[in-house]
Scaffold this motif. Structure first.
Motif, PDB file in Angstrom:
ATOM      1  N   ILE A 245       0.875  -1.163   0.000  1.00 28.17           N
ATOM      2  CA  ILE A 245       0.000   0.000   0.000  1.00 28.17           C
ATOM      3  C   ILE A 245       0.915   1.216   0.000  1.00 28.17           C
TER       4      ILE A 245
ATOM      5  N   LYS B  95      -3.038   4.617   5.447  1.00 35.36           N
ATOM      6  CA  LYS B  95      -2.504   3.290   5.113  1.00 35.36           C
ATOM      7  C   LYS B  95      -2.643   2.323   6.293  1.00 35.36           C
TER       8      LYS B  95
ATOM      9  N   LEU C 280       3.779  -1.092   3.850  1.00 40.11           N
ATOM     10  CA  LEU C 280       3.193   0.244   3.862  1.00 40.11           C
ATOM     11  C   LEU C 280       4.295   1.277   3.706  1.00 40.11           C
TER      12      LEU C 280
END
Length: 695
Positions: free
Chosen positions: A208, A216, A331
C-alpha cells in the motif's frame, strides 16, 4: 522462364524485380560499410568476409552461434565494426501491449512487423507496438529473419506476469468485506475500501503505497483482520510510531481483546500466546533468534522503504520472518527515496519467485559493470516497471486523485535576507572554491562540510524570520536538520514566551505521543520545532496549516513526508509550505539535486507531488520578488553540468560504500564515511546515529 511468365502477371514480375534490386543494393551498402571490396578478387579472400551466422535462442537475447574455426583473438564483428546486425529492444507499454524498438530502419524487418495482425505504429515515438498475444509469434519470425536482428526480449518472469493478467478475471470490487470488524469498516473511505479489496485480491501480498496521510494503517489492519485465521500477526515499525499502531488496534478493532496485543520491549522479552506482536526494526535485528522460532502467518511492515538495501541487517532479519508468512503487507508513502534499485528488496519480500537482483538492476536500473562491480544507480524501462508493480503488488493513490475535499497545498520559497547571511567568511569561501575545483570523493566531502557550515551562516536570518512569524501568532511547524538551528528556534520561542513542543532524535516514542497530543489539543501551543529526519513520519499535526523548513534536505521523499504531517485526513484549512533558502550556501546545490531525484521517481509512477515549477518565490526583505530560475542559476554550474558532473563523479564514489552497512553510532563520525548515508537518507543509519547532534 516461359512457365513463370504464364503464372505471374507483368505487375508481379516488376515487383519481384524491384525487390531483388533492393536486396542487392542493401547488401552492397553493407559491404561498403564494412570497407570490403565488391569485385571478384574480394570473393577469393574468405578471411575478409565473416561467415554467415545463425541465430541461437537464449533466455532474453537472441545471439549468433560462434563458429568452430580456429581461435581468433579478434572477433570478426569487432574487427570489421560490423553494422549489419540490427538490434531491437522489447518493453511493455501497457498491460496488454509491448513495443519493439529497432536500432535502424530496415524495410525487410518492417515488412515482417506488418504481417502481425495487432500491429500499430506510434508516429510520435516512431516505434512499432503489438498485442501481447502476438509476442511469441513475432519473436519466432525474427529468429529466422534475414537480414540479421538481435532482440533483447522481455524477461520471462515479467512476460508471464502480464500474460496471466490477461487471462485473469479479477473482480476486486465484488469482494465481501463483512469479515472485517464493523467499527473499522464504518470509518473506511471509498478509496480505502478499494485498497483493502486490492490487498485481499492479492492474497495479502501487497504494498500500500498511498500518499502520506491517506490512512494506510487502517487499510493494513483491514487486510490483516480479513486474514485473521492466519494469525499471529507481527507488525514491524520504526520506533517513532509503535504506539500509534496499538492505539489504532484498540480504537478500530474493538473485537480484539487488549491482552492480545503485545509490545516487544527488549531483546530479552518473551512471547506467550500473543495474537499481535508489535516490534521495531532495530529490536527485530537484535531479537531475531527469538522471533524466528515462531511462525507469523501475517506480517505488516510499516515504512517499508527503510528496507531499501538487501545488504542491511534489517532486511536480512525481516526476510527470515517473511519467508514463512502467508500474508505480507508493506506500507510506505515513499517506496523509493532516490532510485529504482531501492524497490527491489521490497518487491522480493512480496513476490516469492521474483527475478534476481542482477537481472532487475540490468533491466530497470541501467546496470553497468565496471571495476567496482555492477552499477545499479541509474534507471531504465521505468514505464514497464510501473506497469509491473501495479499489476502484481502495488496500489498507489495521491491526495489529488482521491480526496477532492482535502484542502489544497501551496509551496513558497522564501529568499532569506542576504544581509543576514554570514556566507562571506573565509571558511565558507574556501569550501565554495573547493567545490568548484575538487572532484569525486573529495568534492562530496567538501559539500557535506559546506552543508554543515551553511547551518551557522543562516542562523541570524532564520531567527529573524521566525521572530516575525511568532509575532503573527500563527500555529506552525518548524523543521530543521542541524541541532544548532533547532536550538536557535527554540531560543526565539522562549524569549518571546511562545509555548512550543520539540521532537528530535532524542525524543522517545512515549514522549512523542504526549507532545503531539499537546500540540493538537491546546491552542496556546503555537509552534512545533521538529527534526526533519526524526519527525517526518508517524505523527499527525493537523492543528497547524503552516509548515516552515528552515533548512533543505537531500531527499525529496523525506521533505514530502514532513510536509504531510499537516496535509492529511483531518486538515480543514489550506496548507502553506515555506522553504527558507539562502544564496551562496549549500542550498545552491541541494535544490537542483532534489528536483533531479523527483524526475526519476515520477517516471516510475511514484509521484511525490514535489515540483519547483509551481512554487512562489518571495524575498525576506519586502522589496520585490525573484524568479525561481534565478535562484537555481546561482549555482556556479548549470543544471546540465551538475547532472553530468553528478553522474560522472558519484558512480565511483557510491561503489566504494554502497554495500557497506553503517555501524558507527557516534554522532561525530567521520564526515567522509557518513556522507553517502546523508545523501541517500539511509534511515537505518539515522536511527543509530543522531544527526541532530551535529554542530
Amino acid at each position: 522462364m516461359d512457365k513463370m511468365d504464364k503464372v505471374c502477371s507483368p505487375e508481379e514480375i516488376e515487383k519481384k524485380r524491384l525487390l531483388a534490386l533492393q536486396k542487392r543494393q542493401f547488401k552492397q551498402a553493407q559491404l561498403k560499410n564494412l570497407n570490403i571490396p565488391t569485385n571478384s578478387s574480394a570473393s577469393q579472400s574468405p578471411r575478409q568476409i565473416p561467415q554467415e551466422s545463425k541465430y541461437k535462442d537464449s533466455t532474453n537475447v537472441m545471439r549468433q552461434n560462434k563458429s568452430n574455426n580456429r581461435f581468433n583473438p579478434i572477433e570478426p564483428k569487432k574487427f570489421f565494426n560490423l553494422t549489419s546486425i540490427v538490434t531491437g529492444k522489447c518493453r511493455m507499454i501497457s498491460n496488454d501491449r509491448f513495443a519493439l524498438e529497432t536500432s535502424a530502419f530496415v524495410p525487410e524487418i518492417i515488412a515482417t512487423f506488418k504481417t502481425v495482425p495487432s500491429r500499430a505504429y506510434d508516429v510520435n515515438s516512431k516505434v512499432w507496438n503489438f498485442h501481447l498475444n502476438d509476442y511469441d509469434n513475432l519473436i519466432q519470425k525474427l529468429v529466422r529473419h534475414d537480414p540479421m536482428i538481435s532482440v533483447a526480449k522481455i524477461p520471462e518472469d515479467i512476460l508471464q506476469t502480464f500474460k496471466k493478467s490477461l487471462n485473469s478475471d479479477n473482480q476486486v470490487s465484488n469482494l465481501d468485506l463483512s469479515k472485517i470488524d464493523d467499527k473499522l469498516r464504518e470509518v473506511l473511505m471509498p478509496f480505502q475500501e478499494d485498497g483493502v479489496r486490492y490487498g485481499i485480491s492479492k492474497n495479502g501480498h501487497c504494498m500500500i503505497a498511498d500518499d502520506m496521510g491517506l490512512g494506510k494503517t487502517l487499510q493494513a489492519l483491514g487486510i490483516a483482520h480479513y486474514f485473521r485465521e492466519s494469525w499471529p500477526l507481527l507488525i514491524v515499525t520504526p520506533s517513532s510510531v509503535k504506539c500509534h499502531w496499538s492505539e489504532a488496534i484498540y480504537k478500530f478493532l474493538p473485537s480484539i481483546p487488549v491482552h492480545y496485543v503485545h509490545h516487544f520491549a527488549n531483546a530479552r522479552d518473551h512471547i506467550k500466546d500473543d495474537k499481535i506482536t508489535i516490534i521495531t526494526y532495530d529490536l527485530l535485528v537484535r531479537a531475531i533468534n527469538i522471533l524466528e522460532r515462531y511462525i507469523y502467518g501475517c506480517v505488516i511492515l510499516d515504512e517499508s522503504h527503510v528496507l531499501k538495501s538487501i545488504t542491511t541487517a534489517r532486511f536480512k532479519a525481516v526476510k527470515k520472518i517473511c519467508a514463512r508468512a502467508r500474508h505480507i503487507i508493506l506500507l510506505t508513502g515513499t517506496p523509493a527515496l532516490s532510485r529504482p534499485i531501492e524497490l527491489y528488496s521490497q518487491i522480493s519480500l512480496i513476490l516469492n519467485k521474483f527475478m534476481s537482483y542482477e537481472n532487475y538492476g540490468i533491466r530497470y536500473c541501467a546496470g553497468k559493470k565496471n571495476l567496482f562491480g555492477w552499477d545499479f544507480t541509474g534507471s531504465s524501462n521505468l514505464e514497464e516497471l510501473q506497469l509491473f508493480l501495479k499489476t502484481t503488488c502495488m496500489i498507489r493513490r495521491l491526495k489529488a486523485d482521491v480526496l477532492s475535499q482535502l484542502s489544497s497545498k501551496t509551496r513558497q520559497v522564501i529568499m532569506l535576507d542576504p544581509d543576514l547571511i554570514k556566507a562571506s567568511t573565509k571558511q565558507m569561501e574556501n569550501i565554495s572554491k573547493q567545490l568548484q575545483k575538487k572532484t569525486g570523493f573529495e568534492k562530496h566531502t567538501a559539500l557535506l562540510e559546506y552543508y554543515n557550515q551553511s547551518s551557522f551562516a543562516r542562523l541570524k536570518a532564520v531567527c529573524n524570520y521566525v521572530t516575525k512569524l511568532f509575532e503573527k501568532k500563527k500555529k506552525c511547524l518548524l523543521f530543521a536538520h542541524h541541532q544548532n538551528v533547532l536550538d536557535a528556534m527554540c531560543n526565539v520561542a522562549e524569549s518571546m514566551k511562545i509555548r512550543y513542543i520539540r521532537i528530535d532524535g532524542k525524543t522517545n516514542p512515549e514522549r512523542r505521543k504526549v507532545l503531539v497530543d499537546t500540540f493538537q489539543e491546546r491552542d496556546d501551543y503555537l509552534a512545533a520545532v521538529l527534526s526533519i529526519t526524526a519527525a517526518n513520519a508517524g505523527i499527525t499535526l493537523t492543528a497547524a496549516h503552516l509548515v516552515v523548513f528552515a533548512e533543505l534536505f537531500w531527499n525529496p521523499g523525506i521533505l514530502c513526508q514532513a510536509e504531510d504531517r499537516v496535509h492529511r485526513i483531518g486538515q480543514n484549512n489550506e496548507v502553506l509550505i515555506q522553504y527558507l533558502v539562502a544564496k551562496d550556501t549549500a542550498d545552491d546545490y541541494i535544490w537542483p539535486l532534489i528536483q533531479r531525484k523527483m524526475n526519476i521517481l515520477n517516471a516510475v509512477g511514484l509521484d511525490q507531488d514535489f515540483s519547483i515549477d509551481n512554487v512562489d518565490v518571495n524575498e525576506q526583505k519586502e522589496i520585490g520578488q525573484l524568479d525561481l530560475t534565478s535562484f537555481i542559476n546561482i549555482s556556479p554550474f548549470s543544471e546540465e553540468q551538475l547532472q553530468s558532473q553528478h553522474d560522472k563523479e558519484q558512480n565511483d564514489f557510491l561503489h566504494l560504500i554502497d554495500n557497506k552497512e553503517q555501524k558507527d553510532s557516534s554522532p561525530k563520525a567521520s564526515t567522509s564515511n557518513n556522507f553517502k548515508e546523508l545523501l541517500e537518507d539511509d534511515e537505518e543509519y539515522f536511527s543509530s546515529c543522531n544527526w541532530d547532534d551535529m554542530i
